[in-house]
Design a protein around this motif. Sequence first.
Motif, PDB file in Angstrom:
ATOM      1  N   ARG A   1     -57.210   9.948  34.298  1.00 11.53           N
ATOM      2  CA  ARG A   1     -56.821  11.046  35.181  1.00 11.53           C
ATOM      3  C   ARG A   1     -58.023  11.310  36.065  1.00 11.53           C
ATOM      4  NH1 ARG A   1     -55.141  16.634  32.643  1.00 11.53           N
ATOM      5  NH2 ARG A   1     -57.390  16.851  32.520  1.00 11.53           N
ATOM      6  N   LEU A   2     -57.869  11.127  37.357  1.00 14.00           N
ATOM      7  CA  LEU A   2     -58.975  11.226  38.303  1.00 14.00           C
ATOM      8  C   LEU A   2     -59.111  12.615  38.929  1.00 14.00           C
ATOM      9  CD1 LEU A   2     -58.355   7.822  40.127  1.00 14.00           C
ATOM     10  CD2 LEU A   2     -59.866   8.282  38.170  1.00 14.00           C
ATOM     11  N   MET A   3     -58.026  13.398  38.860  1.00  9.97           N
ATOM     12  CA  MET A   3     -58.040  14.714  39.482  1.00  9.97           C
ATOM     13  C   MET A   3     -57.001  15.585  38.781  1.00  9.97           C
ATOM     14  SD  MET A   3     -56.803  15.658  43.336  1.00  9.97           S
ATOM     15  CE  MET A   3     -55.090  15.757  42.840  1.00  9.97           C
ATOM     16  N   SER A   4     -57.316  16.859  38.592  1.00 10.32           N
ATOM     17  CA  SER A   4     -56.353  17.811  38.047  1.00 10.32           C
ATOM     18  C   SER A   4     -56.703  19.201  38.551  1.00 10.32           C
ATOM     19  CB  SER A   4     -56.373  17.791  36.515  1.00 10.32           C
ATOM     20  OG  SER A   4     -55.421  18.693  36.003  1.00 10.32           O
ATOM     21  N   TYR A   5     -55.756  19.844  39.231  1.00 12.02           N
ATOM     22  CA  TYR A   5     -55.948  21.182  39.759  1.00 12.02           C
ATOM     23  C   TYR A   5     -54.798  22.078  39.335  1.00 12.02           C
ATOM     24  CZ  TYR A   5     -59.399  19.539  43.170  1.00 12.02           C
ATOM     25  OH  TYR A   5     -60.498  19.005  43.774  1.00 12.02           O
ATOM     26  N   ARG A   6     -55.118  23.268  38.881  1.00 13.09           N
ATOM     27  CA  ARG A   6     -54.091  24.302  38.788  1.00 13.09           C
ATOM     28  C   ARG A   6     -53.788  24.679  40.224  1.00 13.09           C
ATOM     29  NH1 ARG A   6     -51.466  26.713  34.224  1.00 13.09           N
ATOM     30  NH2 ARG A   6     -52.865  26.470  32.490  1.00 13.09           N
TER      31      ARG A   6
ATOM     32  N   ARG B   1     -60.402  14.453  48.211  1.00 11.34           N
ATOM     33  CA  ARG B   1     -60.426  13.067  48.688  1.00 11.34           C
ATOM     34  C   ARG B   1     -61.027  12.214  47.591  1.00 11.34           C
ATOM     35  NH1 ARG B   1     -63.717   9.338  51.620  1.00 11.34           N
ATOM     36  NH2 ARG B   1     -62.573   8.398  53.342  1.00 11.34           N
ATOM     37  N   ILE B   2     -60.370  11.096  47.273  1.00 12.23           N
ATOM     38  CA  ILE B   2     -60.865  10.192  46.241  1.00 12.23           C
ATOM     39  C   ILE B   2     -60.843   8.776  46.793  1.00 12.23           C
ATOM     40  CG2 ILE B   2     -60.428   9.226  43.946  1.00 12.23           C
ATOM     41  CD1 ILE B   2     -59.108  11.882  43.198  1.00 12.23           C
ATOM     42  N   GLU B   3     -61.983   8.078  46.655  1.00 12.99           N
ATOM     43  CA  GLU B   3     -62.037   6.662  47.019  1.00 12.99           C
ATOM     44  C   GLU B   3     -61.739   5.862  45.760  1.00 12.99           C
ATOM     45  OE1 GLU B   3     -65.394   5.472  49.404  1.00 12.99           O
ATOM     46  OE2 GLU B   3     -65.488   7.481  50.285  1.00 12.99           O
TER      47      GLU B   3
ATOM     48  N   THR C   1     -55.550  14.627  49.665  1.00 13.34           N
ATOM     49  CA  THR C   1     -54.491  15.603  49.451  1.00 13.34           C
ATOM     50  C   THR C   1     -54.925  16.971  49.943  1.00 13.34           C
ATOM     51  OG1 THR C   1     -52.877  16.442  47.850  1.00 13.34           O
ATOM     52  CG2 THR C   1     -55.144  16.213  47.076  1.00 13.34           C
ATOM     53  N   SER C   2     -53.943  17.738  50.361  1.00  9.62           N
ATOM     54  CA  SER C   2     -54.141  19.110  50.799  1.00  9.62           C
ATOM     55  C   SER C   2     -52.971  19.920  50.252  1.00  9.62           C
ATOM     56  CB  SER C   2     -54.158  19.173  52.323  1.00  9.62           C
ATOM     57  OG  SER C   2     -54.285  20.495  52.762  1.00  9.62           O
ATOM     58  N   VAL C   3     -53.279  21.041  49.603  1.00  5.02           N
ATOM     59  CA  VAL C   3     -52.254  21.845  48.949  1.00  5.02           C
ATOM     60  C   VAL C   3     -52.386  23.290  49.409  1.00  5.02           C
ATOM     61  CG1 VAL C   3     -51.367  22.647  46.723  1.00  5.02           C
ATOM     62  CG2 VAL C   3     -52.238  20.324  46.942  1.00  5.02           C
ATOM     63  N   ASP C   4     -51.237  23.929  49.620  1.00  2.21           N
ATOM     64  CA  ASP C   4     -51.221  25.327  50.039  1.00  2.21           C
ATOM     65  C   ASP C   4     -50.024  26.026  49.400  1.00  2.21           C
ATOM     66  OD1 ASP C   4     -52.002  27.637  51.470  1.00  2.21           O
ATOM     67  OD2 ASP C   4     -50.642  27.150  53.107  1.00  2.21           O
ATOM     68  N   ILE C   5     -50.209  27.272  49.029  1.00  4.75           N
ATOM     69  CA  ILE C   5     -49.136  28.107  48.500  1.00  4.75           C
ATOM     70  C   ILE C   5     -48.864  29.207  49.512  1.00  4.75           C
ATOM     71  CG2 ILE C   5     -48.495  29.779  46.736  1.00  4.75           C
ATOM     72  CD1 ILE C   5     -49.992  28.158  44.729  1.00  4.75           C
ATOM     73  N   GLU C   6     -47.582  29.394  49.818  1.00  3.98           N
ATOM     74  CA  GLU C   6     -47.178  30.411  50.776  1.00  3.98           C
ATOM     75  C   GLU C   6     -46.209  31.378  50.095  1.00  3.98           C
ATOM     76  OE1 GLU C   6     -44.125  30.276  54.492  1.00  3.98           O
ATOM     77  OE2 GLU C   6     -45.800  28.874  54.590  1.00  3.98           O
TER      78      GLU C   6
ATOM     79  N   SER D   1     -47.581  20.507  50.099  1.00  4.25           N
ATOM     80  CA  SER D   1     -48.681  19.560  49.917  1.00  4.25           C
ATOM     81  C   SER D   1     -48.532  18.410  50.900  1.00  4.25           C
ATOM     82  CB  SER D   1     -48.730  19.035  48.476  1.00  4.25           C
ATOM     83  OG  SER D   1     -47.605  18.234  48.184  1.00  4.25           O
ATOM     84  N   GLN D   2     -49.668  17.858  51.276  1.00  2.84           N
ATOM     85  CA  GLN D   2     -49.721  16.657  52.096  1.00  2.84           C
ATOM     86  C   GLN D   2     -50.668  15.694  51.408  1.00  2.84           C
ATOM     87  OE1 GLN D   2     -50.617  17.136  56.234  1.00  2.84           O
ATOM     88  NE2 GLN D   2     -49.392  18.985  56.406  1.00  2.84           N
ATOM     89  N   SER D   3     -50.233  14.464  51.260  1.00  2.00           N
ATOM     90  CA  SER D   3     -51.077  13.446  50.627  1.00  2.00           C
ATOM     91  C   SER D   3     -50.984  12.175  51.423  1.00  2.00           C
ATOM     92  CB  SER D   3     -50.613  13.176  49.190  1.00  2.00           C
ATOM     93  OG  SER D   3     -50.650  14.355  48.431  1.00  2.00           O
ATOM     94  N   SER D   4     -52.062  11.400  51.374  1.00  2.00           N
ATOM     95  CA  SER D   4     -52.039  10.098  52.033  1.00  2.00           C
ATOM     96  C   SER D   4     -52.738   9.065  51.160  1.00  2.00           C
ATOM     97  CB  SER D   4     -52.674  10.160  53.422  1.00  2.00           C
ATOM     98  OG  SER D   4     -54.043  10.473  53.320  1.00  2.00           O
ATOM     99  N   PHE D   5     -52.201   7.868  51.205  1.00  2.00           N
ATOM    100  CA  PHE D   5     -52.774   6.695  50.565  1.00  2.00           C
ATOM    101  C   PHE D   5     -53.075   5.742  51.712  1.00  2.00           C
ATOM    102  CE2 PHE D   5     -49.901   8.656  47.602  1.00  2.00           C
ATOM    103  CZ  PHE D   5     -50.405   8.448  46.340  1.00  2.00           C
ATOM    104  N   THR D   6     -54.360   5.379  51.884  1.00  2.00           N
ATOM    105  CA  THR D   6     -54.737   4.553  53.026  1.00  2.00           C
ATOM    106  C   THR D   6     -55.596   3.374  52.556  1.00  2.00           C
ATOM    107  OG1 THR D   6     -54.768   6.534  54.407  1.00  2.00           O
ATOM    108  CG2 THR D   6     -55.819   4.556  55.301  1.00  2.00           C
TER     109      THR D   6
END
Length: 182
Positions: free
Chosen positions: A77-82, A90-92, A101-106, A173-178
């Motif tokens: 597991r490389l990342m974990s956020y509540r 950002r993870i290489e 990834t970018s996460v927002d709660i509205e 959320s917005q995520s990208s794999f590049t």
Amino acid sequence: MLSARPKIADLVLQFYGRSLHPELFEVHRNRVVQRSAYTATLNITTTGHVVCWQQPEGITLNEVATSALHDLPLKRRLMSYRVRGTYDDRIECAGGLVYETSVDIEQADNDTLRSYQQGLQLAGEKNSVLLAFESGGRVGLGAFSYIHFESRARSLRIQALHTFPDDGVILKSQSSFTLPAE
């Protein structure tokens, strides 16, 4: 396995550098995106979503939005956020792949939630996966999950939106794999 949408306070976003057994998740809808450099499977689950990225060289990555109560492995597991407020990461990864990834709660009232849901249902399922859940709570409005994707030869961009009517919240959320240029 969980059988109901978690409270937003229990939600986590996790990222794995490995495959995860499909039986860990209750998948309601999915979509497969196939390119020569990768295959991505986009799943809407009871608790959120799972995006599985696989490359022919054997690299497998998973983004998971689920309940913190969902028993998932810790290995690789490389990342974990509540999920709280707004954050970016950002993870290489192996082979030069970059995951961002970018996460927002509205906060949203019932009218705003209905408006989002109606607009996304009208948008249809071209380059997206969507699911309206039945109402199971006090507000009489079911949860909604939507994943939109933009697929290119060496990249995938995901925009996910999950509503939590009982909590009056929209998770965006917005995520990208590049992959690096050849």
